[in-house]
Scaffold this motif. Structure first.
Motif, PDB file in Angstrom:
ATOM      1  N   GLN A 187       0.831  -1.206   0.000  1.00  0.00           N
ATOM      2  CA  GLN A 187       0.000   0.000   0.000  1.00  0.00           C
ATOM      3  C   GLN A 187       0.860   1.249   0.000  1.00  0.00           C
ATOM      4  OE1 GLN A 187      -2.543   0.679   3.493  1.00  0.00           O
ATOM      5  NE2 GLN A 187      -4.246   1.038   2.114  1.00  0.00           N
ATOM      6  N   CYS A 188       0.510   2.187  -0.875  1.00  0.00           N
ATOM      7  CA  CYS A 188       1.260   3.436  -0.981  1.00  0.00           C
ATOM      8  C   CYS A 188       1.092   4.255   0.307  1.00  0.00           C
ATOM      9  CB  CYS A 188       0.769   4.244  -2.184  1.00  0.00           C
ATOM     10  SG  CYS A 188       1.545   5.875  -2.343  1.00  0.00           S
ATOM     11  N   PRO A 189       2.188   4.646   0.968  1.00  0.00           N
ATOM     12  CA  PRO A 189       2.074   5.419   2.204  1.00  0.00           C
ATOM     13  C   PRO A 189       1.603   6.847   1.979  1.00  0.00           C
ATOM     14  CG  PRO A 189       4.364   5.217   1.573  1.00  0.00           C
ATOM     15  CD  PRO A 189       3.584   4.345   0.626  1.00  0.00           C
ATOM     16  N   ARG A 190       1.691   7.300   0.736  1.00  0.00           N
ATOM     17  CA  ARG A 190       1.335   8.682   0.441  1.00  0.00           C
ATOM     18  C   ARG A 190      -0.160   8.851   0.166  1.00  0.00           C
ATOM     19  NH1 ARG A 190       5.112  10.971  -3.903  1.00  0.00           N
ATOM     20  NH2 ARG A 190       6.553  10.779  -2.169  1.00  0.00           N
ATOM     21  N   CYS A 191      -0.749   7.953  -0.624  1.00  0.00           N
ATOM     22  CA  CYS A 191      -2.157   8.138  -1.007  1.00  0.00           C
ATOM     23  C   CYS A 191      -3.043   6.955  -0.654  1.00  0.00           C
ATOM     24  CB  CYS A 191      -2.270   8.448  -2.495  1.00  0.00           C
ATOM     25  SG  CYS A 191      -1.906   7.031  -3.568  1.00  0.00           S
ATOM     26  N   GLY A 192      -2.454   5.825  -0.257  1.00  0.00           N
ATOM     27  CA  GLY A 192      -3.248   4.671   0.141  1.00  0.00           C
ATOM     28  C   GLY A 192      -3.577   3.704  -0.976  1.00  0.00           C
ATOM     29  N   ALA A 193      -3.202   4.002  -2.214  1.00  0.00           N
ATOM     30  CA  ALA A 193      -3.458   3.093  -3.333  1.00  0.00           C
ATOM     31  C   ALA A 193      -2.512   1.891  -3.262  1.00  0.00           C
ATOM     32  CB  ALA A 193      -3.277   3.835  -4.658  1.00  0.00           C
ATOM     33  N   ALA A 194      -2.742   0.928  -4.133  1.00  0.00           N
ATOM     34  CA  ALA A 194      -1.901  -0.277  -4.149  1.00  0.00           C
ATOM     35  C   ALA A 194      -0.513   0.042  -4.706  1.00  0.00           C
ATOM     36  CB  ALA A 194      -2.568  -1.358  -4.989  1.00  0.00           C
ATOM     37  N   LEU A 195       0.474  -0.708  -4.227  1.00  0.00           N
ATOM     38  CA  LEU A 195       1.811  -0.661  -4.807  1.00  0.00           C
ATOM     39  C   LEU A 195       1.947  -1.807  -5.798  1.00  0.00           C
ATOM     40  CD1 LEU A 195       4.088   0.104  -1.710  1.00  0.00           C
ATOM     41  CD2 LEU A 195       3.447   1.674  -3.546  1.00  0.00           C
ATOM     42  N   VAL A 196       2.490  -1.526  -6.985  1.00  0.00           N
ATOM     43  CA  VAL A 196       2.639  -2.547  -8.024  1.00  0.00           C
ATOM     44  C   VAL A 196       4.094  -2.617  -8.467  1.00  0.00           C
ATOM     45  CG1 VAL A 196       0.265  -2.316  -8.833  1.00  0.00           C
ATOM     46  CG2 VAL A 196       2.047  -0.886  -9.835  1.00  0.00           C
ATOM     47  N   ARG A 197       4.488  -3.797  -8.955  1.00  0.00           N
ATOM     48  CA  ARG A 197       5.860  -3.959  -9.457  1.00  0.00           C
ATOM     49  C   ARG A 197       6.010  -3.269 -10.807  1.00  0.00           C
ATOM     50  NH1 ARG A 197       9.496  -8.046  -7.778  1.00  0.00           N
ATOM     51  NH2 ARG A 197       8.836  -9.058  -5.829  1.00  0.00           N
ATOM     52  N   ARG A 198       7.086  -2.536 -10.957  1.00  0.00           N
ATOM     53  CA  ARG A 198       7.397  -1.886 -12.222  1.00  0.00           C
ATOM     54  C   ARG A 198       8.870  -2.132 -12.552  1.00  0.00           C
ATOM     55  NH1 ARG A 198       3.042   1.330 -13.388  1.00  0.00           N
ATOM     56  NH2 ARG A 198       1.868   2.215 -11.634  1.00  0.00           N
ATOM     57  N   THR A 199       9.217  -1.897 -13.812  1.00  0.00           N
ATOM     58  CA  THR A 199      10.609  -2.058 -14.248  1.00  0.00           C
ATOM     59  C   THR A 199      11.093  -0.745 -14.844  1.00  0.00           C
ATOM     60  OG1 THR A 199      10.231  -4.399 -14.752  1.00  0.00           O
ATOM     61  CG2 THR A 199      12.174  -3.366 -15.721  1.00  0.00           C
TER      62      THR A 199
END
Length: 225
Positions: A187-199
């Motif tokens: 979970q994103c600490p800034r806005c609460g949305a999900a965190l996803v893997r990126r490259t």
């Protein structure tokens, strides 16, 4: 110890002077609120409730030269030739306004974000008008368009004072929540949305994976895996 007490006393005196010329019947002030949110808690230095909007004030007791811009994650303090980094207070206060908006069930456009540096500092980059180290009262009083009725102001003040007097959580709960939020890998600490893997696609980190906010580009939070 003397320097710590001196800094604490200076902050209290500056904070006192900050409110000295403000009409308490127009601007209802609540200090040091811990507000529950969808992803933890947030601590707010000062809230001013008035018919001209709800002012959410983040104070920074920082001395030296200050460098920063609204889009940077970190701002820089230069003191005695040494550089120190601290969280962008505009982004920090944006979370405060969003959490308070959700808690009070009020539109976000009723909230005014203000960042006030109360240390002996000098801005070395151009700052937005809501980031200041003087002219606090003048800035607040420049908002003259009524957007809340008197009974709404009273109701909001009552809700916030009740939260202040009967907090959902204490300071230790808030610190634990803060640590959990910033250590989360989901979970994103800034806005609460999900965190996803990126490259990463370019630069010296090209090909490396990281975690990024699912709301990018609205939220640009990232963290290393």
């Amino acid at each position: 110890m003397f320097d710590i007490l001196k800094g604490w006393f200076g902050e209290k005196m500056t904070t006192f002077n900050m409110w000295l010329y403000m009409d308490e019947t127009v601007y209802r002030r609540i200090n040091n609120l811990i507000v529950p949110s969808r992803n933890g808690t947030t601590q707010i230095d000062h809230v001013l409730v008035s018919v001209f909007g709800i002012f959410v004030i983040e104070t920074k007791n920082i001395s030296g030269w200050i460098f920063g811009s609204p889009n940077q994650d970190k701002w820089t303090q230069v003191l005695y030739g040494k550089k120190y980094h601290f969280q962008n207070p505009l982004r920090q206060n944006y979370r405060h306004t969003k959490c308070l908006s959700e808690f009070l069930h009020l539109p976000h456009d009723l909230f005014r974000s203000v960042v006030f540096f109360i240390g002996d500092c000098e801005f070395k980059t151009e700052m937005p008008e809501n980031v200041m180290e003087r002219g606090f009262v003048t800035y607040i009083e420049s908002f003259t368009k009524r957007c809340l009725a008197d009974d709404q102001v009273q109701k909001i003040e009552d809700v916030l004072r009740k939260l202040k007097d009967n907090p959902v959580c204490d300071k230790y709960d808030h610190l634990r929540s803060l640590e959990e939020r910033h250590n989360s890998t989901t979970q994103c600490p800034r806005c609460g949305a999900a965190l996803v893997r990126r490259t990463a696609r370019q630069g010296r980190f090209a090909g490396q994976e990281f975690l990024g906010c699912a709301k990018y580009p609205q939220c640009k939070y990232t963290r290393n895996l």
